[in-house]
Design a protein around this motif. Structure first.
Motif, PDB file in Angstrom:
ATOM      1  N   SER A   1       0.827  -1.205   0.000  1.00  0.00           N
ATOM      2  CA  SER A   1       0.000   0.000   0.000  1.00  0.00           C
ATOM      3  C   SER A   1       0.861   1.255   0.000  1.00  0.00           C
ATOM      4  N   LEU A   2       1.993   1.190   0.693  1.00  0.00           N
ATOM      5  CA  LEU A   2       2.892   2.337   0.762  1.00  0.00           C
ATOM      6  C   LEU A   2       3.591   2.592  -0.570  1.00  0.00           C
ATOM      7  N   LEU A   3       4.060   1.518  -1.215  1.00  0.00           N
ATOM      8  CA  LEU A   3       4.894   1.664  -2.400  1.00  0.00           C
ATOM      9  C   LEU A   3       4.123   1.710  -3.712  1.00  0.00           C
ATOM     10  N   LYS A   4       2.841   1.358  -3.675  1.00  0.00           N
ATOM     11  CA  LYS A   4       2.113   1.234  -4.934  1.00  0.00           C
ATOM     12  C   LYS A   4       1.951   2.557  -5.670  1.00  0.00           C
ATOM     13  N   GLN A   5       2.067   3.689  -4.961  1.00  0.00           N
ATOM     14  CA  GLN A   5       1.917   4.992  -5.607  1.00  0.00           C
ATOM     15  C   GLN A   5       3.185   5.448  -6.313  1.00  0.00           C
ATOM     16  N   TYR A   6       4.294   4.731  -6.098  1.00  0.00           N
ATOM     17  CA  TYR A   6       5.557   5.186  -6.695  1.00  0.00           C
ATOM     18  C   TYR A   6       5.570   4.944  -8.200  1.00  0.00           C
ATOM     19  N   PRO A   7       6.059   5.884  -9.037  1.00  0.00           N
ATOM     20  CA  PRO A   7       6.404   7.250  -8.614  1.00  0.00           C
ATOM     21  C   PRO A   7       5.191   8.181  -8.539  1.00  0.00           C
ATOM     22  N   GLY A   8       4.087   7.819  -9.170  1.00  0.00           N
ATOM     23  CA  GLY A   8       2.866   8.604  -9.019  1.00  0.00           C
ATOM     24  C   GLY A   8       2.865   9.944  -9.712  1.00  0.00           C
ATOM     25  N   THR A   9       3.604  10.062 -10.791  1.00  0.00           N
ATOM     26  CA  THR A   9       3.682  11.348 -11.489  1.00  0.00           C
ATOM     27  C   THR A   9       2.355  11.732 -12.149  1.00  0.00           C
ATOM     28  N   GLU A  10       1.581  10.751 -12.554  1.00  0.00           N
ATOM     29  CA  GLU A  10       0.316  11.040 -13.232  1.00  0.00           C
ATOM     30  C   GLU A  10      -0.617  11.893 -12.381  1.00  0.00           C
ATOM     31  N   ALA A  11      -0.575  11.663 -11.061  1.00  0.00           N
ATOM     32  CA  ALA A  11      -1.473  12.390 -10.154  1.00  0.00           C
ATOM     33  C   ALA A  11      -1.204  13.884 -10.147  1.00  0.00           C
ATOM     34  N   TYR A  12      -0.029  14.292 -10.633  1.00  0.00           N
ATOM     35  CA  TYR A  12       0.343  15.709 -10.604  1.00  0.00           C
ATOM     36  C   TYR A  12       0.109  16.423 -11.939  1.00  0.00           C
ATOM     37  N   LYS A  13      -0.307  15.698 -12.945  1.00  0.00           N
ATOM     38  CA  LYS A  13      -0.387  16.306 -14.271  1.00  0.00           C
ATOM     39  C   LYS A  13      -1.586  17.231 -14.466  1.00  0.00           C
ATOM     40  N   ASN A  14      -2.683  16.945 -13.803  1.00  0.00           N
ATOM     41  CA  ASN A  14      -3.892  17.715 -14.049  1.00  0.00           C
ATOM     42  C   ASN A  14      -4.402  18.461 -12.817  1.00  0.00           C
ATOM     43  N   LEU A  15      -3.493  18.839 -11.947  1.00  0.00           N
ATOM     44  CA  LEU A  15      -3.893  19.604 -10.772  1.00  0.00           C
ATOM     45  C   LEU A  15      -4.354  20.993 -11.187  1.00  0.00           C
ATOM     46  N   PRO A  16      -5.407  21.508 -10.553  1.00  0.00           N
ATOM     47  CA  PRO A  16      -5.835  22.879 -10.860  1.00  0.00           C
ATOM     48  C   PRO A  16      -4.787  23.887 -10.406  1.00  0.00           C
ATOM     49  N   GLU A  17      -4.724  24.984 -11.106  1.00  0.00           N
ATOM     50  CA  GLU A  17      -3.745  26.038 -10.745  1.00  0.00           C
ATOM     51  C   GLU A  17      -4.174  26.724  -9.457  1.00  0.00           C
TER      52      GLU A  17
END
Length: 249
Positions: A233-249
């Motif tokens: 559960s801890l490591l499954k998000q690595y590296p998790g770059t996709e989660a940062y691509k569509n963040l609102p400004e």
């Protein structure tokens, strides 16, 4: 260092209970130099730094008392999971620490203590940032400094992994108190497990990636299978770059 573990755990629980305040920000954090590098390569050699773990029994009166045999079992389970299961979870292959001089060991201890403090700040201030810290959510640049670069030279590893874990298990008296309180509509805290893990650039000391998880009682560090579940559960998000691509400004 375990006094900082308690602080980290308290902050993690706070973010868990307040998670509805800001659901747009990813829980895990990634250094901005990775987010900006389209050719980022996962490290092949990852040095496992000495890790802290503690397992407590929660008494009927709400006091936490560490149980040495439980802590030792948890330590063995975590070490086994990291050395034998982690490649299936994240692709990491961990290396053990080399022999160190007294001065080198002191440097490692000092940087681990610094990480304790930084990790607590990361968990709380970049998850629910005030105006003063809002920029850290997009340009995450926390660092320990280059003081551990000698480990890179000694081992050939470019990256190190830091993990802390804590488990609190309710005593039979605490469970009885919970049942009694529940009959009157009163909730009291029970057992829980907490992990925080991070990849650190050994050359620069930059915190490349950090995440944590909290389990409110269904898993325990005393059981090898549960440790694997918690680690996954801890490591499954690595590296998790996709989660940062569509963040609102």
């Amino acid at each position: 260092m375990q006094k900082y573990l308690a602080r980290l755990f308290t902050l993690a629980l706070l973010t868990l209970f307040l998670s509805g305040c800001n659901t747009t920000l990813p829980k895990h954090k990634i250094h901005h130099k990775i987010l900006g590098d389209q050719n980022y390569q996962q490290p092949e050699k990852v040095l496992l730094l000495p890790f802290d773990v503690a397992v407590y029994e929660l008494t009927s009166g709400g006091q936490k008392e560490e149980v040495g045999t439980w802590t030792e079992s948890a330590r063995k389970h975590i070490d086994d999971a990291l050395m034998n299961d982690s490649h299936n979870m994240s692709g990491f292959r961990f290396m053990r620490m080399p022999d160190l001089t007294g001065e080198e060991q002191q440097a490692v201890d000092q940087h681990l203590s610094l990480f304790d403090v930084l990790a607590g700040n990361v968990i709380i201030y970049t998850r629910f940032p005030s105006a003063a810290w809002a920029h850290k959510t997009r340009k995450f640049d926390y660092t320990l400094g280059p003081g551990l670069s000698f480990l890179r030279e000694k081992t050939g590893a470019d990256t190190a992994f830091i993990i802390y874990a804590e488990d609190t298990i309710s005593s039979s008296g605490r469970m009885a108190a919970f049942i009694f309180a529940a009959a009157f509509g009163v909730a009291i805290p029970m057992g829980n497990s907490f992990m925080v893990g991070s990849l650190v650039d050994l050359k620069t000391g930059d915190i490349l990636w950090i995440d944590y998880n909290v389990d409110l009682g269904s898993s325990t560090l005393r059981e090898r299978e549960d440790v694997t579940i918690l680690m996954n559960s801890l490591l499954k998000q690595y590296p998790g770059t996709e989660a940062y691509k569509n963040l609102p400004e």
